[in-house]
Design an enzyme around this catalytic site. Structure first.
Site, PDB file in Angstrom:
ATOM      1  N   CYS A 120       0.826  -1.207   0.000  1.00 24.45           N
ATOM      2  CA  CYS A 120       0.000   0.000   0.000  1.00 24.45           C
ATOM      3  C   CYS A 120       0.867   1.266   0.000  1.00 24.45           C
ATOM      4  O   CYS A 120       1.398   1.636  -1.036  1.00 24.45           O
ATOM      5  CB  CYS A 120      -0.976  -0.012   1.171  1.00 24.45           C
ATOM      6  SG  CYS A 120      -2.346   1.154   0.942  1.00 24.45           S
ATOM      7  N   HIS A 228      -3.611  -5.201   0.486  1.00 26.35           N
ATOM      8  CA  HIS A 228      -3.084  -5.598   1.792  1.00 26.35           C
ATOM      9  C   HIS A 228      -3.050  -7.122   1.948  1.00 26.35           C
ATOM     10  O   HIS A 228      -3.918  -7.712   2.595  1.00 26.35           O
ATOM     11  CB  HIS A 228      -3.925  -4.974   2.907  1.00 26.35           C
ATOM     12  CG  HIS A 228      -3.687  -3.522   3.099  1.00 26.35           C
ATOM     13  ND1 HIS A 228      -2.777  -3.023   4.016  1.00 26.35           N
ATOM     14  CD2 HIS A 228      -4.209  -2.434   2.462  1.00 26.35           C
ATOM     15  CE1 HIS A 228      -2.760  -1.704   3.951  1.00 26.35           C
ATOM     16  NE2 HIS A 228      -3.619  -1.318   3.015  1.00 26.35           N
ATOM     17  N   GLU A 230      -1.106  -8.731   3.799  1.00 30.57           N
ATOM     18  CA  GLU A 230      -0.757  -9.098   5.184  1.00 30.57           C
ATOM     19  C   GLU A 230      -1.985  -9.391   6.035  1.00 30.57           C
ATOM     20  O   GLU A 230      -1.900 -10.106   7.041  1.00 30.57           O
ATOM     21  CB  GLU A 230       0.078  -7.983   5.824  1.00 30.57           C
ATOM     22  CG  GLU A 230      -0.699  -6.838   6.450  1.00 30.57           C
ATOM     23  CD  GLU A 230      -1.367  -5.893   5.453  1.00 30.57           C
ATOM     24  OE1 GLU A 230      -2.160  -5.025   5.875  1.00 30.57           O
ATOM     25  OE2 GLU A 230      -1.085  -6.006   4.237  1.00 30.57           O
TER      26      GLU A 230
END
Length: 262
Positions: A120, A228, A230
């Site tokens: 990001c 994202h 993660e």
């Protein structure tokens, strides 16, 4: 005494005020993704008023994770509006100390062949570090769909699948996950306008926004994504493939940096 053989991955820190004190912080989801998805040890890199020497830091690490953040890059860093302008004010708060740190860490990591994964804000920082520019407020351009999250929604909804990306053939991402489409989340206000020199487009959204980039002719793994991966990485095969490719490069770097003694 047992020696841990897992790679050390630096994780960039944001700065924020806790009362009258400035603190340095990294989101738990980034730290846990390093531990569980990359099987590595996270090391938070502070964004001090006078940045630490990036080459000194990187020489001790096996990888670099450049995280997302609530702050946005100051527009002046890419020839945009000054901090007191209406456009700059609308693009939420800034974190000058983080900008100073990451915009030096990224090119130095690439030059030294340190594996790098940007997420990001990390993608936007990679683009700016290579001379590219950003749309400070995507939603005002009239060119793109809404990429901002609904901040009133539950976290699982904010980070839920939002739109597909189309993976470019013959790139790092295609080698990791194949060509075609993948669904990703969309939790950002800014995005790439002009691509930085020496960067390659790895994926785009249907509206044309660049969603993933890599560094051409990089010595090592150097990928950044706008979404994202993660967030609940272990629940997504696509996210895990990205992390596993990053982790493999970090393990190779670790073995070269600290050769095992027999």
């Amino acid at each position: 005494m047992k020696t841990d053989t897992r790679p050390l991955i630096g994780v960039t820190a944001d700065t924020a005020m806790d009362g009258l004190h400035r603190v340095h912080q990294a989101g738990e989801k980034y730290l846990t993704s390093v531990v569980h998805a990359a099987n590595a040890i996270p090391v938070i890199i502070p964004s001090l008023p006078v940045p630490m020497d990036s080459q000194d830091i990187l020489s001790q690490l096996d990888g670099l994770l450049v995280t997302g953040a609530y702050s946005n890059i100051e527009p002046r860093r890419y020839g945009g509006a000054p901090a007191n302008s209406a456009v700059s004010q609308e693009s939420t708060h800034h974190d000058s100390q983080r900008d100073n740190t990451t915009l030096q860490l990224i090119p130095d990591a690439i030059a030294l062949g340190i594996p790098l994964l940007g997420i990001c804000r990390g993608l936007q920082e990679m683009n700016v570090a290579f001379g590219g520019t950003l749309h400070a407020t995507l939603h005002t351009t009239g060119q793109y769909q809404e990429h901002r999250e609904d901040k009133k929604a539950p976290l699982a909804v904010q980070y839920g699948p939002a739109h597909p990306i189309i993976i470019e053939p013959e790139g790092i991402l295609a080698a990791i996950a194949g060509t075609g489409e993948q669904m990703v989340n969309s939790v950002h206000m800014q995005g790439i306008d002009r691509l930085g020199a020496g960067l390659k487009v790895e994926a785009c959204a249907p509206d044309g926004l660049i969603e993933a980039i890599s560094v051409e002719n990089s010595k090592n793994f150097a990928l950044a994504v706008q979404w994202h991966p993660e967030y609940r990485a272990e629940d997504s095969l696509f996210s895990m493939k990205i992390y596993q490719a990053f982790a493999e490069a970090c393990r190779t770097r670790h073995d070269q940096r600290l050769p095992r003694h027999h």
